[in-house]
Motif scaffolding. Structure first.
Motif, PDB file in Angstrom:
ATOM      1  N   ILE A 107       0.862  -1.178   0.000  1.00  0.00           N
ATOM      2  CA  ILE A 107       0.000   0.000   0.000  1.00  0.00           C
ATOM      3  C   ILE A 107       0.903   1.234   0.000  1.00  0.00           C
ATOM      4  O   ILE A 107       1.773   1.365   0.849  1.00  0.00           O
ATOM      5  N   ILE A 108       0.710   2.118  -0.961  1.00  0.00           N
ATOM      6  CA  ILE A 108       1.566   3.294  -1.112  1.00  0.00           C
ATOM      7  C   ILE A 108       0.950   4.454  -0.333  1.00  0.00           C
ATOM      8  O   ILE A 108      -0.219   4.796  -0.534  1.00  0.00           O
ATOM      9  N   LEU A 109       1.735   5.038   0.553  1.00  0.00           N
ATOM     10  CA  LEU A 109       1.269   6.141   1.391  1.00  0.00           C
ATOM     11  C   LEU A 109       1.588   7.454   0.703  1.00  0.00           C
ATOM     12  O   LEU A 109       2.752   7.828   0.573  1.00  0.00           O
ATOM     13  N   ARG A 110       0.576   8.183   0.283  1.00  0.00           N
ATOM     14  CA  ARG A 110       0.766   9.429  -0.459  1.00  0.00           C
ATOM     15  C   ARG A 110       0.710  10.663   0.425  1.00  0.00           C
ATOM     16  O   ARG A 110       1.299  11.678   0.118  1.00  0.00           O
ATOM     17  N   GLU A 111      -0.041  10.598   1.544  1.00  0.00           N
ATOM     18  CA  GLU A 111      -0.196  11.759   2.397  1.00  0.00           C
ATOM     19  C   GLU A 111       0.030  11.364   3.850  1.00  0.00           C
ATOM     20  O   GLU A 111      -0.304  10.258   4.252  1.00  0.00           O
TER      21      GLU A 111
END
Length: 225
Positions: A220-224
């Motif tokens: 899961i890519i954390l953008r914020e």
């Protein structure tokens, strides 16, 4: 206690500097022994699951984080005569290992969907052995006779490839070579039933727990933040 607090600190501190491409991953992996472990117990193999976090540091290619994994290996079934009460039994044996390790990752930006990376991990492994005897006629456990545990220090070198499925999820393929200090354990061939004493003869082995681990997972890519 100091070692535990240090590991927790190394896992948590990157949160303060984390950037947009940080990831949380979940994976399944296979396990193959190498070196002394393969020589002592060539039939050992197995697999498990794990999770990892990798926080990007200030838009650089350097990521810090940690991994936790569980591995079961060395499973084997034996059949044989024990005594007049247990004439035909099944014998199940396996080792289990839990690993907690800080992670340093080098993952340069590629501007494509494919993102290769290299890893370095170091930490501790808890290794323990379970053995159960089953009565074949009623298919129930009749003895759960032995368990041993040991801690080993380990480090690993690995490589992987992430493929961006979309902005929030990536597919992760990886391989890692692990090296460790010596630890005590039981191999399938060192547990024998002695009919004279109606009990088990146990020969505890000692080996480095070096291995090759390979797997697949989703990040899961954390953008914020």
């Amino acid at each position: 206690m100091r070692t535990t607090l240090l590991l927790i600190g190394l896992l948590v501190s990157p949160l303060l500097l984390a950037q947009n491409n940080s990831t949380i991953g979940f994976s399944m992996h296979g396990f193959l022994p190498t070196g002394e472990l393969k020589q002592d117990a060539s039939e050992i193999w197995g697999g498990g699951f794990g999770t990892e976090v990798a926080f990007q540091i200030k838009e650089s290619p350097i990521y810090l984080g940690g991994t936790f994994s569980f591995t079961r290996y060395g499973s084997k079934v034996r059949k044989g005569y024990h005594n007049i009460d247990f004439q035909d039994v099944r014998y199940r044996y396996h080792n289990e290992m839990m690993q907690l390790a800080p992670l340093i990752r080098f993952k340069p930006e590629t501007y494509t969907r494919f993102m290769p990376y290299a890893d370095f991990t170091f930490g501790t492994n808890l290794i323990y052995t379970r053995a159960r005897v089953f009565d074949r006629e009623i298919d129930e456990v009749v003895d759960n006779f032995f368990e041993i545990e040991d801690f080993v220090l380990s480090y690993g070198l690995g490589a992987g490839l992430e493929y961006l499925i979309n902005e929030s999820i990536s597919l992760n393929l990886f391989v890692r070579r692990n090296f460790s200090s010596r630890g005590e354990y039981l191999t399938p061939d060192t547990i024998q039933y002695d009919e004279e004493i109606e009990g088990y003869q146990l020969d505890i082995q000692q080996s480095r727990f070096s291995s090759l681990v390979f797997g697949i997972g989703l990040n899961i890519i954390l953008r914020e933040f």
